[in-house]
Every structure is written in C-alpha cells, then in structure tokens.
Motif scaffolding. Structure first.
Motif, short mmCIF file in Angstrom:
data_model
loop_
_atom_site.label_atom_id
_atom_site.label_comp_id
_atom_site.label_asym_id
_atom_site.label_seq_id
_atom_site.Cartn_x
_atom_site.Cartn_y
_atom_site.Cartn_z
N ASP A 1 0.83 -1.21 0.00
CA ASP A 1 0.00 0.00 0.00
C ASP A 1 0.87 1.26 0.00
OD1 ASP A 1 -2.19 -1.65 0.08
OD2 ASP A 1 -2.62 -1.31 2.21
N PHE A 2 1.92 1.26 0.82
CA PHE A 2 2.82 2.41 0.91
C PHE A 2 3.53 2.64 -0.43
CE2 PHE A 2 6.66 4.73 2.08
CZ PHE A 2 6.13 5.73 2.89
N TYR A 3 3.98 1.55 -1.06
CA TYR A 3 4.66 1.65 -2.35
C TYR A 3 3.71 2.24 -3.40
CZ TYR A 3 7.05 0.24 -6.64
OH TYR A 3 7.65 0.24 -7.87
N ALA A 4 2.47 1.75 -3.43
CA ALA A 4 1.48 2.26 -4.39
C ALA A 4 1.21 3.75 -4.14
CB ALA A 4 0.19 1.46 -4.29
N GLU A 5 1.18 4.12 -2.87
CA GLU A 5 0.96 5.54 -2.52
C GLU A 5 2.14 6.40 -3.02
OE1 GLU A 5 1.17 7.82 1.65
OE2 GLU A 5 -0.39 6.28 1.57
N GLN A 6 3.36 5.90 -2.86
CA GLN A 6 4.53 6.65 -3.32
C GLN A 6 4.55 6.77 -4.84
OE1 GLN A 6 6.45 8.26 -1.12
NE2 GLN A 6 5.02 7.38 0.34
N ARG A 7 4.14 5.69 -5.53
CA ARG A 7 4.07 5.74 -6.99
C ARG A 7 3.00 6.72 -7.45
NH1 ARG A 7 7.22 4.71 -10.60
NH2 ARG A 7 5.77 3.61 -11.92
N ALA A 8 1.87 6.76 -6.71
CA ALA A 8 0.79 7.68 -7.07
C ALA A 8 1.22 9.14 -6.86
CB ALA A 8 -0.45 7.38 -6.24
N ARG A 9 2.16 9.36 -5.95
CA ARG A 9 2.66 10.72 -5.71
C ARG A 9 3.67 11.16 -6.78
NH1 ARG A 9 3.66 10.74 0.81
NH2 ARG A 9 1.47 10.81 1.37
N GLY A 10 4.04 10.23 -7.65
CA GLY A 10 4.92 10.60 -8.75
C GLY A 10 6.34 10.10 -8.63
N LEU A 11 6.67 9.34 -7.60
CA LEU A 11 8.03 8.80 -7.48
C LEU A 11 8.24 7.70 -8.50
CD1 LEU A 11 8.60 8.53 -3.62
CD2 LEU A 11 9.51 10.24 -5.17
N GLY A 12 9.49 7.57 -8.96
CA GLY A 12 9.83 6.48 -9.87
C GLY A 12 9.89 5.16 -9.10
N GLU A 13 10.06 4.06 -9.85
CA GLU A 13 10.07 2.74 -9.22
C GLU A 13 11.17 2.61 -8.17
OE1 GLU A 13 10.05 -0.52 -11.95
OE2 GLU A 13 8.40 0.32 -13.10
N ASP A 14 12.39 3.03 -8.54
CA ASP A 14 13.51 2.90 -7.60
C ASP A 14 13.32 3.79 -6.37
OD1 ASP A 14 14.74 1.04 -9.21
OD2 ASP A 14 15.94 2.56 -10.28
N ALA A 15 12.89 5.03 -6.57
CA ALA A 15 12.71 5.96 -5.45
C ALA A 15 11.57 5.47 -4.54
CB ALA A 15 12.39 7.36 -5.96
N ALA A 16 10.50 4.93 -5.14
CA ALA A 16 9.39 4.42 -4.33
C ALA A 16 9.84 3.20 -3.53
CB ALA A 16 8.21 4.06 -5.22
N ARG A 17 10.70 2.34 -4.13
CA ARG A 17 11.19 1.16 -3.41
C ARG A 17 12.08 1.59 -2.23
NH1 ARG A 17 12.04 -4.10 -3.22
NH2 ARG A 17 14.10 -4.94 -2.82
N VAL A 18 12.94 2.56 -2.45
CA VAL A 18 13.81 3.05 -1.37
C VAL A 18 12.97 3.66 -0.25
CG1 VAL A 18 15.55 4.81 -0.81
CG2 VAL A 18 15.83 3.38 -2.84
#
Length: 187
Positions: A35-52
């Motif tokens: 859920d947190f990863y999906a939220e970070q992706r929805a905010r516009g972060l790239g895959e690597d930045a969202a994973r970090v």
C-alpha cells in the motif's frame, strides 16, 4: 510491484518468532508496504525511489524487535511504521483487508464469526421489537391518561379478581353516565 516479503522475512529472522506468528507478521507487513509503495508511486516517485522510500518505512522494524519478541506468543504486536500521525481510514481499511484475508484462509472461523454476528443482531432486534411494542409505543388512544380498568371480585369464593361476565358488561355499557366509551378485552 516489487516483492517485499523476502526482505521482511530477512529482517524478522533475528527475532526468532514462532513460524505461524512470523507468517502472520510477514503477510500484514507486506500488505502495508504494498500500500505504501502504491501511494509513493501515485505521488509521482519512480520505481527505484518508491522502493527506497518503502524500505525506509520498513527500517523502523528493528527498533521494535525487543517488544515483538516479548509479546510474540501472547498478543498481536503494535508495530508503528513510519509516521506516527493518525491515519484512521487507512488503518481501518488495512484491518478490513487483513480480516478478509484471514477469513479466506480459515473458512470455518469465518462461518462461526458470521453466524455469531447474525445471532447477536437477531437477538438485539427481537429484544428491541418486544420492548418497543410493550414499553415504548403509546396506547392507541388519544387520551391515555383518562383510561380506567374495571374488574369484578368474588370474596365469598375467595377470589380477589374475576372476569366481568359479558352480560354484565353490556349492562354497564348501556347504563353508564360518567364514561364516554366502554371496551372489553379478554385473554
């Protein structure tokens, strides 16, 4: 979407939890991180930045290790990950998803839980309906404070209260001058 379960298992390994307890924690934390990863992706972060950012969310787990070990067998640990500001709706949705996953994995428990809720709701409805009909609903008379009840007695037979015979009721009804209406009921 990256798989976070191996990373969670790796971090939980040092806590030496029971296998079932560890599996429950891995499942719950993986759902939270997804859920947190999906939220970070929805905010516009790239895959690597969202994973970090998501792995940084998981970094608080080590600080709770002693508490998790102490409470591992007795109750569900209260793991606070990331921000401590309250997110009530997100927490409730997470708990509902966890409950649904638990029900899916254990259908017998789910059946018992649903049956228990159904019986409880039915019993409450029955009790309220009875109390409403007997105690709460007013009498169907426009002036209930002017109602009177009459009954007969038979002291010579040792009866303090007896039903009024139908014929005597008719005499009362035709000859009354003080009562507006008379009605009879039986039980």
């Amino acid at each position: 979407m990256p798989e976070f379960k191996p990373e969670i298992r790796n971090r939980l390994a040092s806590m030496r939890l029971e296998p079932q307890r560890e599996a429950e924690l891995v499942e719950e934390l993986a759902q939270h991180l997804d859920d947190f990863y999906a939220e970070q992706r929805a905010r516009g972060l790239g895959e690597d930045a969202a994973r970090v950012a998501t792995l940084a969310e998981l970094s608080g787990l080590e600080t709770h290790a002693p508490e998790l070990r102490r409470r591992a067998g007795t109750q569900r640990p209260n793991v606070q990950l990331g921000s401590t500001r309250p997110r009530l709706l997100e927490t409730m949705l997470h708990d509902v998803r966890f409950a649904l996953r638990t029900f899916r994995t254990n259908p017998a428990f789910a059946s018992v839980a649903v049956l228990t809720f159904a019986i409880g709701i039915g019993a409450c409805t029955l009790m309220f309906s009875a109390a409403n009909g007997v105690l709460l609903r007013p009498l169907p008379d426009p002036e209930p404070d002017r109602l009177v009840a009459a009954w007969g007695t038979a002291p010579q037979m040792g009866l303090p209260e007896v039903n009024v015979p139908t014929g005597l009721f008719e005499v009362f009804r035709t000859q009354t001058r003080t009562l507006a209406k008379l009605a009879a009921w039986g039980h």
